[in-house]
Design a protein around this motif. Structure first.
Motif, PDB file in Angstrom:
ATOM      1  N   GLY A  84       0.832  -1.190   0.000  1.00  0.00           N
ATOM      2  CA  GLY A  84       0.000   0.000   0.000  1.00  0.00           C
ATOM      3  C   GLY A  84       0.869   1.243   0.000  1.00  0.00           C
ATOM      4  N   ASN A  85       0.766   2.045  -1.049  1.00  0.00           N
ATOM      5  CA  ASN A  85       1.543   3.288  -1.143  1.00  0.00           C
ATOM      6  C   ASN A  85       0.613   4.483  -1.030  1.00  0.00           C
ATOM      7  OD1 ASN A  85       4.015   2.072  -1.427  1.00  0.00           O
ATOM      8  ND2 ASN A  85       4.109   2.266  -3.652  1.00  0.00           N
ATOM      9  N   GLY A  86       0.814   5.307  -0.024  1.00  0.00           N
ATOM     10  CA  GLY A  86      -0.028   6.481   0.149  1.00  0.00           C
ATOM     11  C   GLY A  86       0.744   7.756   0.410  1.00  0.00           C
ATOM     12  N   LYS A  87       1.896   7.631   1.069  1.00  0.00           N
ATOM     13  CA  LYS A  87       2.666   8.822   1.450  1.00  0.00           C
ATOM     14  C   LYS A  87       3.626   9.213   0.338  1.00  0.00           C
ATOM     15  CE  LYS A  87       5.108  10.671   5.496  1.00  0.00           C
ATOM     16  NZ  LYS A  87       5.710  10.333   6.807  1.00  0.00           N
ATOM     17  N   TYR A  88       3.066   9.770  -0.719  1.00  0.00           N
ATOM     18  CA  TYR A  88       3.866  10.138  -1.895  1.00  0.00           C
ATOM     19  C   TYR A  88       4.538  11.497  -1.712  1.00  0.00           C
ATOM     20  CZ  TYR A  88       2.015   6.314  -4.710  1.00  0.00           C
ATOM     21  OH  TYR A  88       1.708   5.079  -5.204  1.00  0.00           O
ATOM     22  N   ALA A  89       5.679  11.618  -2.356  1.00  0.00           N
ATOM     23  CA  ALA A  89       6.359  12.915  -2.353  1.00  0.00           C
ATOM     24  C   ALA A  89       5.486  13.958  -3.048  1.00  0.00           C
ATOM     25  CB  ALA A  89       7.716  12.795  -3.050  1.00  0.00           C
ATOM     26  N   LYS A  91       1.441  14.447  -4.231  1.00  0.00           N
ATOM     27  CA  LYS A  91       0.039  14.041  -4.214  1.00  0.00           C
ATOM     28  C   LYS A  91      -0.193  12.741  -3.443  1.00  0.00           C
ATOM     29  CE  LYS A  91      -4.040  14.452  -7.132  1.00  0.00           C
ATOM     30  NZ  LYS A  91      -4.469  15.686  -6.472  1.00  0.00           N
ATOM     31  N   SER A  92      -0.191  12.846  -2.137  1.00  0.00           N
ATOM     32  CA  SER A  92      -0.439  11.690  -1.279  1.00  0.00           C
ATOM     33  C   SER A  92      -1.870  11.194  -1.429  1.00  0.00           C
ATOM     34  CB  SER A  92      -0.175  12.047   0.183  1.00  0.00           C
ATOM     35  OG  SER A  92       1.194  12.283   0.412  1.00  0.00           O
ATOM     36  N   LEU A  93      -2.060   9.907  -1.103  1.00  0.00           N
ATOM     37  CA  LEU A  93      -3.380   9.276  -1.175  1.00  0.00           C
ATOM     38  C   LEU A  93      -3.786   8.810   0.216  1.00  0.00           C
ATOM     39  CD1 LEU A  93      -2.902   7.121  -4.403  1.00  0.00           C
ATOM     40  CD2 LEU A  93      -4.155   9.280  -4.195  1.00  0.00           C
ATOM     41  N   LYS A  94      -5.077   8.853   0.496  1.00  0.00           N
ATOM     42  CA  LYS A  94      -5.575   8.515   1.825  1.00  0.00           C
ATOM     43  C   LYS A  94      -5.857   7.028   1.998  1.00  0.00           C
ATOM     44  CE  LYS A  94      -9.455   9.416   4.963  1.00  0.00           C
ATOM     45  NZ  LYS A  94     -10.719  10.173   5.157  1.00  0.00           N
ATOM     46  N   ASN A  95      -6.528   6.419   1.026  1.00  0.00           N
ATOM     47  CA  ASN A  95      -7.061   5.077   1.231  1.00  0.00           C
ATOM     48  C   ASN A  95      -6.108   3.896   1.017  1.00  0.00           C
ATOM     49  OD1 ASN A  95      -9.612   5.778   2.105  1.00  0.00           O
ATOM     50  ND2 ASN A  95     -10.474   5.847   0.049  1.00  0.00           N
ATOM     51  N   PRO A  96      -5.048   4.004   0.223  1.00  0.00           N
ATOM     52  CA  PRO A  96      -4.237   2.815  -0.055  1.00  0.00           C
ATOM     53  C   PRO A  96      -3.708   2.085   1.183  1.00  0.00           C
ATOM     54  CG  PRO A  96      -3.716   4.494  -1.654  1.00  0.00           C
ATOM     55  CD  PRO A  96      -4.626   5.135  -0.648  1.00  0.00           C
ATOM     56  N   ARG A 248     -13.564   4.115   4.214  1.00  0.00           N
ATOM     57  CA  ARG A 248     -12.203   3.691   4.533  1.00  0.00           C
ATOM     58  C   ARG A 248     -11.478   3.137   3.317  1.00  0.00           C
ATOM     59  NH1 ARG A 248      -8.886   1.869   8.642  1.00  0.00           N
ATOM     60  NH2 ARG A 248      -7.732  -0.046   8.232  1.00  0.00           N
ATOM     61  N   ASN A 249     -12.212   2.493   2.414  1.00  0.00           N
ATOM     62  CA  ASN A 249     -11.607   1.820   1.271  1.00  0.00           C
ATOM     63  C   ASN A 249     -12.132   2.372  -0.046  1.00  0.00           C
ATOM     64  OD1 ASN A 249     -12.363  -0.745   3.404  1.00  0.00           O
ATOM     65  ND2 ASN A 249     -10.213  -0.393   2.903  1.00  0.00           N
ATOM     66  N   GLY A 250     -11.438   2.025  -1.130  1.00  0.00           N
ATOM     67  CA  GLY A 250     -11.948   2.309  -2.451  1.00  0.00           C
ATOM     68  C   GLY A 250     -13.169   1.441  -2.724  1.00  0.00           C
ATOM     69  N   LEU A 251     -14.008   1.846  -3.688  1.00  0.00           N
ATOM     70  CA  LEU A 251     -15.256   1.130  -3.962  1.00  0.00           C
ATOM     71  C   LEU A 251     -14.998  -0.325  -4.328  1.00  0.00           C
ATOM     72  CD1 LEU A 251     -18.297   1.092  -4.337  1.00  0.00           C
ATOM     73  CD2 LEU A 251     -17.962   2.002  -6.660  1.00  0.00           C
ATOM     74  N   PHE A 252     -14.110  -0.566  -5.287  1.00  0.00           N
ATOM     75  CA  PHE A 252     -13.818  -1.935  -5.717  1.00  0.00           C
ATOM     76  C   PHE A 252     -13.226  -2.763  -4.580  1.00  0.00           C
ATOM     77  CE2 PHE A 252     -10.709  -4.976  -7.373  1.00  0.00           C
ATOM     78  CZ  PHE A 252     -11.519  -5.764  -8.187  1.00  0.00           C
ATOM     79  N   THR A 253     -12.236  -2.212  -3.906  1.00  0.00           N
ATOM     80  CA  THR A 253     -11.555  -2.958  -2.846  1.00  0.00           C
ATOM     81  C   THR A 253     -12.476  -3.229  -1.657  1.00  0.00           C
ATOM     82  OG1 THR A 253      -9.364  -2.144  -3.463  1.00  0.00           O
ATOM     83  CG2 THR A 253      -9.630  -2.894  -1.206  1.00  0.00           C
ATOM     84  N   SER A 254     -13.371  -2.313  -1.345  1.00  0.00           N
ATOM     85  CA  SER A 254     -14.283  -2.535  -0.220  1.00  0.00           C
ATOM     86  C   SER A 254     -15.126  -3.781  -0.458  1.00  0.00           C
ATOM     87  CB  SER A 254     -15.185  -1.318  -0.004  1.00  0.00           C
ATOM     88  OG  SER A 254     -16.114  -1.166  -1.065  1.00  0.00           O
ATOM     89  N   HIS A 255     -15.578  -3.972  -1.689  1.00  0.00           N
ATOM     90  CA  HIS A 255     -16.396  -5.146  -1.989  1.00  0.00           C
ATOM     91  C   HIS A 255     -15.539  -6.400  -2.161  1.00  0.00           C
ATOM     92  CE1 HIS A 255     -20.196  -3.111  -2.124  1.00  0.00           C
ATOM     93  NE2 HIS A 255     -19.678  -2.166  -2.878  1.00  0.00           N
ATOM     94  N   LEU A 256     -14.308  -6.232  -2.603  1.00  0.00           N
ATOM     95  CA  LEU A 256     -13.415  -7.383  -2.710  1.00  0.00           C
ATOM     96  C   LEU A 256     -13.109  -7.933  -1.315  1.00  0.00           C
ATOM     97  CD1 LEU A 256     -11.594  -9.317  -4.222  1.00  0.00           C
ATOM     98  CD2 LEU A 256      -9.821  -7.541  -4.251  1.00  0.00           C
ATOM     99  N   ILE A 257     -12.850  -7.054  -0.363  1.00  0.00           N
ATOM    100  CA  ILE A 257     -12.578  -7.486   1.014  1.00  0.00           C
ATOM    101  C   ILE A 257     -13.780  -8.235   1.589  1.00  0.00           C
ATOM    102  CG2 ILE A 257     -12.244  -6.625   3.368  1.00  0.00           C
ATOM    103  CD1 ILE A 257     -10.524  -4.366   2.103  1.00  0.00           C
ATOM    104  N   ALA A 258     -14.969  -7.685   1.371  1.00  0.00           N
ATOM    105  CA  ALA A 258     -16.183  -8.342   1.867  1.00  0.00           C
ATOM    106  C   ALA A 258     -16.373  -9.711   1.220  1.00  0.00           C
ATOM    107  CB  ALA A 258     -17.395  -7.455   1.607  1.00  0.00           C
TER     108      ALA A 258
END
Length: 575
Positions: A84-89, A91-96, A248-258
């Motif tokens: 999971g990469n979120g802390k970019y130099a 444009k950081s991302l929140k959900n990854p 908390r998650n992206g749309l696709f990943t939220s349903h994949l986890i479930a």
């Protein structure tokens, strides 16, 4: 809303759209991307939707082939690499990080040994991938790669972007300072695993400083390794959401986890699981995010062990997968006698069109009369309706197939549930309109989809209760989820009692397209047809929905080009 590139190698209003089984080898490869461009090599040609009872769908032209139905042993070694990469130099991302953390937990719970990494630079991603490949080459079982973070494409290649993306100024820099997704595919293919599953949730919205709006959306399609499933999170030119209901998650990943949480317990095939995810995403986004998938699984694999054996029918160009899902015997329901207010127009070949019921003119209160409905069922208001005729039943496969044969149109798939007297499914709004136009030409009369007001007026049939028979759903009064009927999927039209107007299945069975544009409150569009809209109202609920959706006032909407396994239609005749 971020532009998301989901690559799943190995895709909520209701439970679930698309099956693709390209039949080549023993591994699963899922690529879910925001856009579907072109496959390197032989062009990809969509044919038709392929859907099975477990909520899946897909498109793919393939040559004939033979497939082993012996399931892969579920007790083999399972190894996963989760990044999971979120802390970019830039444009950081929140959900990854959330996505990767939650994916790690669910994979461990279903028996995977997980290598878990977050916020990796280019060197760190290379090192983790080498470690993963080394372990896979020894275990040769199931490999699962999951990546959440920025992604981009350039020069026909797809790239996973490390957190030190400040080194990337222009597209050309991607080949030097990012990870080519093909490297992931090759690493897993070289390990010669029995099953490979790769999920790349690569959300891109200006993934590096030099990117701008001219940067092409999505990821390129790729040459899939032998034995793969390729999926795209949405169709070409569309946006995949990196947000979900859980926040908390992206749309696709939220349903994949479930879905992963349930897959082992339910002994669900892994490809079926992914395709079920695709349909849920399509429905929850109201068609704005429509995942696409291709599959080449030659042997079934289930995280909890496969209990049944699938049979696969192959034809010259289209692969159709028919899992051996036990179904209850559907009772034979005789058609009721035709009343004097029922008629059928004659087609040019002398055969008869669909049975139509004369509906008298009148007025009614439209909307959530009883209370407890959705916000878009308001305000309750009086509507006057002129006399018209409406289909006694939902349009059947037999009726639609005749149209398809006469016009050279692809027939919608029946999912192995049967055709004939079952309501046609997997038809878009455009397909329903095309059928109405053809029927008008054949009979010399004017057929069309009903307006939303006409539909509710006919469904209520002079009643003001939640359902035409009362305020309680009761048992075995309609074909819907938890309604006490004996049907697992769609029911033959006319299987339940008709309403006072003589119309069947206005509650449940399949959602029915209307010609009215959707608005989230009543303001007049419910009374007219709008052929230029992009989002149309559906009414009636379905076999796949709880009773709340089968109320006379219940509304749903979808983009016009979508056709799903619980959507059908019936027509009205005005002249």
């Amino acid at each position: 809303m971020a532009q998301c590139n989901y690559i799943a190698i190995g895709g909520n209003m209701k439970k679930y759209l698309f099956i693709f089984r390209i039949v080549f080898a023993l591994s699963i490869l899922f690529i879910a991307a925001c856009d579907m461009q072109e496959i390197v090599g032989e062009p990809f040609t969509p044919v038709k939707e392929i859907v099975n009872p477990n909520n899946e769908r897909g498109l793919q032209r393939i040559p004939p082939t033979t497939i082993s139905t012996t399931p892969i042993n579920a007790n083999i070694a399972k190894v996963a690499l989760v990044i999971g990469n979120g802390k970019y130099a830039y444009k950081s991302l929140k959900n990854p990080i959330n996505d990767a953390t939650d994916m790690k937990t669910v994979l461990e719970n279903i028996g995977f040994k997980v290598i878990f990494k977050t916020n990796l630079n280019q060197a760190g991603m290379d090192k983790a991938l080498r470690q993963f490949g080394s372990i896979l080459s020894k275990t040769k079982g199931v490999g699962f790669f999951y990546y959440a973070g920025h992604g981009a494409r350039a020069g026909g290649h797809n790239y996973l972007i490390p957190i030190d993306n400040n080194r990337i100024a222009v597209q050309k820099d991607l080949q030097y300072y990012a990870i080519d997704a093909q490297k992931v595919l090759s690493t897993m293919q070289d390990a010669k695993n029995q099953v490979n599953i790769i999920v790349l949730d690569a959300c891109r919205d200006n993934p590096y400083k030099g990117a701008d709006r001219s940067l092409a959306k999505g990821l390129n399609q790729m040459v899939s390794p032998k034995g793969s499933i390729i999926a795209f999170a949405t169709s070409e030119g569309k946006t995949a959401s990196d947000k979900s209901k859980n926040g908390r998650n992206g749309l696709f990943t939220s349903h994949l986890i479930a879905a992963l949480k349930k897959a082992k317990k339910n002994h669900q095939r892994v490809d079926d699981m992914f395709m079920a995810v695709s349909e849920v995403v399509t429905k929850e986004s109201h068609g704005k995010q429509e995942p696409w998938q291709l599959s080449s699984l030659k042997r079934p694999f289930c995280f909890g062990g496969c209990l049944g054996v699938a049979t696969i029918t192959t034809v010259q160009q289209v692969a159709v997968v028919k899992p051996s899902v036990p179904t209850k015997v559907k009772p034979s329901v005789p058609r009721p006698k035709v009343s004097k207010k029922v008629f059928r127009d004659t087609l040019k070949d002398g055969s008869k069109g669909p049975a139509m019921v004369k509906i008298p003119s009148g007025s009614f209160q439209m909307g959530d009369i009883q209370g407890g409905g959705a916000y878009d069922e308001k305000p309750v208001h009086k509507v006057s309706i002129k006399a018209f005729a409406m289909g006694k039943y939902e349009v059947t496969f037999a009726e639609f197939d005749k149209f398809a044969e006469a016009t050279g149109r692809e027939k919608p798939l029946g999912l192995g549930w049967g055709r004939g007297n079952l309501p046609v499914i997997n038809v878009s709004w455009h397909s329903a309109v095309a059928y109405a136009k053809w029927l008008s030409e054949q009979t010399g009369h004017s057929y069309r989809l009903p307006t939303e007001a006409e539909w509710e007026y006919a469904a209520r049939a002079g009643t003001s209760t939640k359902y035409w028979w009362g305020n309680d759903i009761g048992r075995n009064k309609a074909n819907c989820y938890q309604c006490g009927s004996s049907f697992d999927y769609t029911a033959p039209v006319g299987s339940f009692k008709a309403n006072p107007f003589g119309l069947y299945d206005t509650a449940g069975n399949v959602w029915e397209w209307t010609c009215s544009e959707y608005n989230d409150k009543y303001q007049g569009s419910e009374k007219v047809c709008n052929n230029n809209a992009s989002e149309f109202v559906l009414r009636g609920g379905s076999w796949n929905d709880k009773p709340q959706s089968s109320r006379s006032a219940s509304r749903y909407w979808l983009m016009s080009f979508i056709g799903l396994r619980d959507y059908g239609f019936r027509l009205v005749r005005t002249k």
